[in-house]
Design a protein around this motif. Structure first.
Motif, PDB file in Angstrom:
ATOM      1  N   GLN A  50     -24.401 -11.489  11.778  1.00  0.00           N
ATOM      2  CA  GLN A  50     -24.904 -10.660  10.679  1.00  0.00           C
ATOM      3  C   GLN A  50     -23.881  -9.584  10.320  1.00  0.00           C
ATOM      4  O   GLN A  50     -23.663  -9.290   9.142  1.00  0.00           O
ATOM      5  N   GLY A  51     -23.258  -8.986  11.320  1.00  0.00           N
ATOM      6  CA  GLY A  51     -22.218  -7.994  11.062  1.00  0.00           C
ATOM      7  C   GLY A  51     -21.036  -8.589  10.327  1.00  0.00           C
ATOM      8  O   GLY A  51     -20.484  -7.975   9.412  1.00  0.00           O
ATOM      9  N   VAL A  52     -20.652  -9.792  10.725  1.00  0.00           N
ATOM     10  CA  VAL A  52     -19.557 -10.490  10.038  1.00  0.00           C
ATOM     11  C   VAL A  52     -19.937 -10.733   8.578  1.00  0.00           C
ATOM     12  O   VAL A  52     -19.151 -10.472   7.668  1.00  0.00           O
ATOM     13  N   GLY A  53     -21.140 -11.211   8.358  1.00  0.00           N
ATOM     14  CA  GLY A  53     -21.576 -11.506   6.995  1.00  0.00           C
ATOM     15  C   GLY A  53     -21.711 -10.279   6.119  1.00  0.00           C
ATOM     16  O   GLY A  53     -21.452 -10.322   4.922  1.00  0.00           O
ATOM     17  N   SER A  54     -22.090  -9.161   6.705  1.00  0.00           N
ATOM     18  CA  SER A  54     -22.287  -7.954   5.896  1.00  0.00           C
ATOM     19  C   SER A  54     -21.002  -7.174   5.658  1.00  0.00           C
ATOM     20  O   SER A  54     -20.952  -6.338   4.764  1.00  0.00           O
ATOM     21  N   SER A  55     -19.970  -7.441   6.428  1.00  0.00           N
ATOM     22  CA  SER A  55     -18.741  -6.663   6.259  1.00  0.00           C
ATOM     23  C   SER A  55     -18.051  -6.951   4.933  1.00  0.00           C
ATOM     24  O   SER A  55     -17.356  -6.090   4.401  1.00  0.00           O
ATOM     25  N   ALA A  56     -18.240  -8.128   4.386  1.00  0.00           N
ATOM     26  CA  ALA A  56     -17.612  -8.440   3.096  1.00  0.00           C
ATOM     27  C   ALA A  56     -18.144  -7.539   1.990  1.00  0.00           C
ATOM     28  O   ALA A  56     -17.410  -7.169   1.078  1.00  0.00           O
TER      29      ALA A  56
END
Length: 105
Positions: free
Chosen positions: A52-58
């Protein structure tokens, strides 16, 4: 995940485009959210939270870069600087009453 992928996503957004990067990471975020819902162990839950963190960083990376694309450099710097306290308030407030109290200050 949020902190580790901001620099690579910044470079990647220049190559593949901001819209495409946002859509790919939205799919990653939504898939990870579903994974969190249906995870059966704490380890899989932690893995999905990382994703989720990876996906939201964009969203953070593209948001900042849009300031620089749309506004002149000085106004973009000012807009980014002014948005930092608001984001910090959102991160620190877990309920709407605390957020209301802080935004009224």
């Amino acid at each position: 995940g949020l902190g580790l992928t901001q620099i690579p996503f910044g470079i990647l957004s220049d190559y593949i485009g901001r819209r495409k990067l946002l859509l790919i990471n939205l799919i990653i975020f939504l898939s990870a959210s579903l994974g969190c819902i249906f995870s059966e162990s704490i380890y899989s839950f932690i893995l999905f939270r990382f994703l989720q963190g990876v996906g939201s960083s964009a969203a953070l990376v593209v948001g900042r870069s849009l300031y620089l694309d749309i506004l002149p450099e000085e106004k973009a710097k000012r807009a980014i600087t002014l948005s930092i306290p608001f984001v910090c308030k959102l991160l620190l407030c877990h309920d709407s009453s605390t957020f209301s109290l802080l935004t009224s200050i």
